[in-house]
Motif scaffolding. Structure first.
Motif, PDB file in Angstrom:
ATOM      1  N   VAL A  95       0.878  -1.163   0.000  1.00 26.52           N
ATOM      2  CA  VAL A  95       0.000   0.000   0.000  1.00 26.52           C
ATOM      3  C   VAL A  95       0.915   1.212   0.000  1.00 26.52           C
ATOM      4  O   VAL A  95       1.824   1.309   0.822  1.00 26.52           O
ATOM      5  N   VAL A  96       0.694   2.112  -0.950  1.00 32.95           N
ATOM      6  CA  VAL A  96       1.529   3.306  -1.050  1.00 32.95           C
ATOM      7  C   VAL A  96       0.635   4.539  -1.040  1.00 32.95           C
ATOM      8  O   VAL A  96      -0.448   4.532  -1.626  1.00 32.95           O
ATOM      9  N   ALA A  97       1.088   5.565  -0.328  1.00 30.54           N
ATOM     10  CA  ALA A  97       0.367   6.840  -0.267  1.00 30.54           C
ATOM     11  C   ALA A  97       1.386   7.960  -0.426  1.00 30.54           C
ATOM     12  O   ALA A  97       2.359   8.031   0.321  1.00 30.54           O
ATOM     13  N   TYR A  98       1.161   8.800  -1.403  1.00 32.60           N
ATOM     14  CA  TYR A  98       2.036   9.940  -1.672  1.00 32.60           C
ATOM     15  C   TYR A  98       1.188  11.194  -1.558  1.00 32.60           C
ATOM     16  O   TYR A  98       0.150  11.315  -2.211  1.00 32.60           O
ATOM     17  N   LEU A  99       1.609  12.131  -0.719  1.00 29.27           N
ATOM     18  CA  LEU A  99       0.825  13.337  -0.468  1.00 29.27           C
ATOM     19  C   LEU A  99       0.832  14.287  -1.655  1.00 29.27           C
ATOM     20  O   LEU A  99      -0.157  14.942  -1.946  1.00 29.27           O
ATOM     21  N   GLY A 100       1.960  14.351  -2.344  1.00 34.12           N
ATOM     22  CA  GLY A 100       2.130  15.310  -3.427  1.00 34.12           C
ATOM     23  C   GLY A 100       3.302  16.209  -3.100  1.00 34.12           C
ATOM     24  O   GLY A 100       3.798  16.227  -1.968  1.00 34.12           O
ATOM     25  N   GLU A 101       3.752  16.953  -4.079  1.00 40.43           N
ATOM     26  CA  GLU A 101       4.884  17.852  -3.861  1.00 40.43           C
ATOM     27  C   GLU A 101       4.455  18.998  -2.960  1.00 40.43           C
ATOM     28  O   GLU A 101       3.524  19.732  -3.281  1.00 40.43           O
ATOM     29  N   ALA A 102       5.158  19.152  -1.833  1.00 37.01           N
ATOM     30  CA  ALA A 102       4.857  20.218  -0.882  1.00 37.01           C
ATOM     31  C   ALA A 102       5.934  21.296  -0.982  1.00 37.01           C
ATOM     32  O   ALA A 102       7.109  20.987  -1.172  1.00 37.01           O
ATOM     33  N   SER A 103       5.550  22.537  -0.844  1.00 35.04           N
ATOM     34  CA  SER A 103       6.497  23.642  -1.014  1.00 35.04           C
ATOM     35  C   SER A 103       7.399  23.867   0.194  1.00 35.04           C
ATOM     36  O   SER A 103       8.375  24.592   0.105  1.00 35.04           O
ATOM     37  N   THR A 104       7.068  23.230   1.333  1.00 35.34           N
ATOM     38  CA  THR A 104       7.899  23.341   2.541  1.00 35.34           C
ATOM     39  C   THR A 104       7.881  22.007   3.275  1.00 35.34           C
ATOM     40  O   THR A 104       7.127  21.097   2.923  1.00 35.34           O
ATOM     41  N   GLY A 105       8.665  21.925   4.342  1.00 30.72           N
ATOM     42  CA  GLY A 105       8.585  20.781   5.228  1.00 30.72           C
ATOM     43  C   GLY A 105       7.350  20.889   6.102  1.00 30.72           C
ATOM     44  O   GLY A 105       6.571  21.838   5.995  1.00 30.72           O
TER      45      GLY A 105
END
Length: 191
Positions: A95-105
């Motif tokens: 099972v994989v979950a990727y939030l997406g590219e985030a501009s900060t930590g």
């Protein structure tokens, strides 16, 4: 006597647990079982999803190739080899979950539960695998790194814990709401 009382309490607890398990099994229709669970206390998500959010249940090489095409290089460099190894074992799904590219930590995503709901009726319904995904957004006063980040999570699950195909896969947040903020289906049909 103290030991005897403890033994009786332990036996009573075991009997209660066995009775509850029997009742769940006896009810049959729509019974569910948790095959993976972890905890993320206090995580809350506000706002919509990132446009490149990705969630999937990978069962075979074809699914892995699709994940490779969907996930950005930074995620693949960190997780790709491990996912390949889990799938190569033959008895493991991912099972994989990727939030997406985030501009900060400060952003994070975590798979918190994988639950199998058995079909209610063999003629009318399929089993459903529900994956609960928690997401975290940094608070307004939180100190975060000023760099692009690619939050993801990947967990192995034993294939023998999944229902026989065909089954449906549903991705939800901790409140049970579908993860469909970017227009992708939140309820995915498996074969």
């Amino acid at each position: 006597m103290h030991t005897a009382a403890r033994s009786r309490l332990l036996l009573l607890g075991l009997l209660l647990a066995a009775g509850a398990g029997w009742l769940l099994t006896a009810s049959g229709n729509g019974s569910s079982r948790i095959i993976y669970e972890t905890d993320v206390p206090g995580w809350r998500w506000t706002g919509g999803s990132f446009r490149d959010q990705y969630v999937a249940l990978l069962l075979d090489e074809t699914d892995l190739r699709r994940a490779r095409a969907a996930l950005p290089d930074p995620v693949w460099r960190q997780a790709g080899q491990q996912m390949e190894e889990w799938l190569a074992a033959g008895d493991t799904a991912v099972v994989v979950a990727y939030l997406g590219e985030a501009s900060t930590g400060g952003y994070a995503i975590r798979i918190v539960r994988v639950e199998v709901q058995e079909a209610r009726d063999k003629k009318e319904s399929r089993p459903v695998v529900t994956v609960t995904v928690a997401r975290r957004r940094p608070g307004p006063d939180e100190f975060v790194t000023q760099a692009f980040t690619y939050p993801y999570d990947a967990v192995p699950v034993a294939k023998d814990q999944l229902p026989d195909e065909p089954f449906d896969v549903r991705f939800v947040d901790p409140d049970g709401q579908p993860l469909d903020g970017d227009g992708r289906p939140a309820f995915l049909r498996r074969r």
